[in-house]
Motif scaffolding. Structure first.
Motif, short mmCIF file in Angstrom:
data_model
loop_
_atom_site.label_atom_id
_atom_site.label_comp_id
_atom_site.label_asym_id
_atom_site.label_seq_id
_atom_site.Cartn_x
_atom_site.Cartn_y
_atom_site.Cartn_z
N ARG A 21 20.78 -3.86 94.25
CA ARG A 21 22.17 -3.69 94.57
C ARG A 21 21.71 -1.59 94.34
N LEU A 22 21.06 -0.63 93.46
CA LEU A 22 20.85 0.42 93.60
C LEU A 22 19.60 0.64 94.08
N THR A 23 18.82 1.59 94.68
CA THR A 23 17.78 2.07 95.06
C THR A 23 17.61 3.46 94.50
N MET A 24 16.41 3.52 94.05
CA MET A 24 16.09 4.71 92.64
C MET A 24 14.39 5.00 94.12
N ALA A 25 14.57 6.29 94.58
CA ALA A 25 13.45 6.88 95.28
C ALA A 25 12.46 8.08 94.00
N VAL A 26 11.59 8.20 94.14
CA VAL A 26 11.38 9.86 93.23
C VAL A 26 10.28 10.33 94.19
N TYR A 27 10.40 10.89 94.44
CA TYR A 27 9.60 12.30 95.07
C TYR A 27 8.52 13.15 93.96
N LEU A 28 7.30 12.75 94.93
CA LEU A 28 6.50 13.30 94.12
C LEU A 28 4.77 14.70 94.70
N THR A 29 5.98 14.52 96.11
CA THR A 29 4.82 15.73 96.97
C THR A 29 4.85 16.41 96.27
N ASP A 30 3.13 17.51 95.59
CA ASP A 30 3.05 18.55 95.50
C ASP A 30 3.32 19.02 95.85
N GLU A 31 4.01 20.38 96.57
CA GLU A 31 4.15 21.55 97.54
C GLU A 31 4.59 21.19 98.82
N TRP A 32 5.25 20.35 98.91
CA TRP A 32 6.05 19.97 99.52
C TRP A 32 6.34 21.27 100.65
N ASN A 57 9.28 15.78 92.08
CA ASN A 57 11.08 15.63 90.98
C ASN A 57 12.12 15.65 91.48
N THR A 58 11.96 15.51 93.32
CA THR A 58 13.09 15.65 93.15
C THR A 58 13.77 13.56 93.06
N VAL A 59 14.82 13.50 92.94
CA VAL A 59 15.47 11.67 92.67
C VAL A 59 16.16 11.83 93.58
N VAL A 60 16.29 10.38 94.92
CA VAL A 60 17.25 10.14 95.53
C VAL A 60 18.35 9.07 95.33
N LEU A 61 19.06 8.61 94.39
CA LEU A 61 19.85 7.19 94.45
C LEU A 61 20.84 6.95 95.23
N GLN A 79 -2.13 18.71 106.42
CA GLN A 79 -2.78 17.85 105.47
C GLN A 79 -2.62 17.74 104.11
N CYS A 80 -1.37 16.93 103.68
CA CYS A 80 -0.56 16.59 102.84
C CYS A 80 0.10 15.20 102.88
N THR A 81 -0.83 14.61 101.38
CA THR A 81 -0.32 13.14 101.56
C THR A 81 1.45 13.09 100.52
N ARG A 82 2.15 12.32 101.54
CA ARG A 82 3.66 12.24 100.25
C ARG A 82 3.22 11.55 99.36
N TYR A 83 3.50 11.72 98.24
CA TYR A 83 3.88 10.92 97.05
C TYR A 83 5.11 9.87 96.56
#
Ligand code: AKG
Ligand code: FE2
Length: 186
Positions: A21-32, A57-61, A79-83
């Motif tokens: 019903r609801l999606t919460m995506a939490v982004y944790l890539t440092d220095e994006w 620390n961005t959250v999308v709902l 060279q950046c890993t997306r978390y």
């Protein structure tokens, strides 16, 4: 999914038996930063797409059954890993008959406000945005790749099935015009 970790246009809850019903995506890539890519793009039905940077620390709902979205490819040269992690909240009342089955009464101008907020839009989305679906598949899987060919074929088959119905075809044309008008005025 694919090397770049991109996602083409999709709904997290496409149909039964999915319960999301609801999606919460939490982004944790440092220095994006912008050249990394990997932004999520949310597209309210017939409205304007919204791009969100996946910075730390961005959250999308958003509503899993009524929000078309995609994730842009991550540039592997940078060279950046997306978390990111995603939490899906299930609902008891997800994919009811009203959410799932498009009726002839929905194929008219007066039903547009309902379709814009309802999970019913899922049936029509790939027709209204047929070209955007194709472009995103190519961007995600790469031109000429097997995955691109298979997913493009699947899109075309499902589209042809949907557009067999004359009333649906006419209404999709109307929605495409409506969408353009709205984009020019919003
Ligand atoms: O990685 C993201 O930003 C979202 C991923 C997504 O859309 C999904 O897992 O369905
Ligand atoms: Fe998703």
């Amino acid at each position: 999914m694919n090397e770049g970790g991109a996602f083409p246009w999709h709904y997290d809850n496409p149909s039964r038996p999915n319960k999301r019903r609801l999606t919460m995506a939490v982004y944790l890539t440092d220095e994006w930063r912008e050249e990394v890519g990997g932004e999520i793009v949310l597209w309210p039905f017939l409205g304007q797409p919204v791009k969100v940077q996946p910075s730390y620390n961005t959250v999308v709902l958003f509503k899993s059954d009524a929000t078309l979205h995609k994730v842009l490819p991550v540039q592997s040269a940078v060279q950046c890993t997306r978390y990111c992690f995603t939490v899906w909240f299930d609902g008891f009342m997800t994919n009811t008959d009203e959410d799932q089955y498009l009726k002839v009464s929905h194929l008219q101008t007066s039903a547009i406000p309902l379709l814009r907020r309802s999970p019913l839009q899922r049936t029509l989305s790939r027709a209204v945005y047929e070209e955007e679906y194709r472009t995103a598949l190519r961007d995600c899987f790469g031109d000429g790749s097997v995955a691109y060919k298979i997913s493009l074929h699947e899109h075309n088959v499902r589209l042809a099935e949907l557009l067999k119905n004359e009333k649906v075809r006419q209404f999709v044309d109307e929605l495409k015009l409506y969408r353009e008008d709205l984009c020019n005025t919003e």
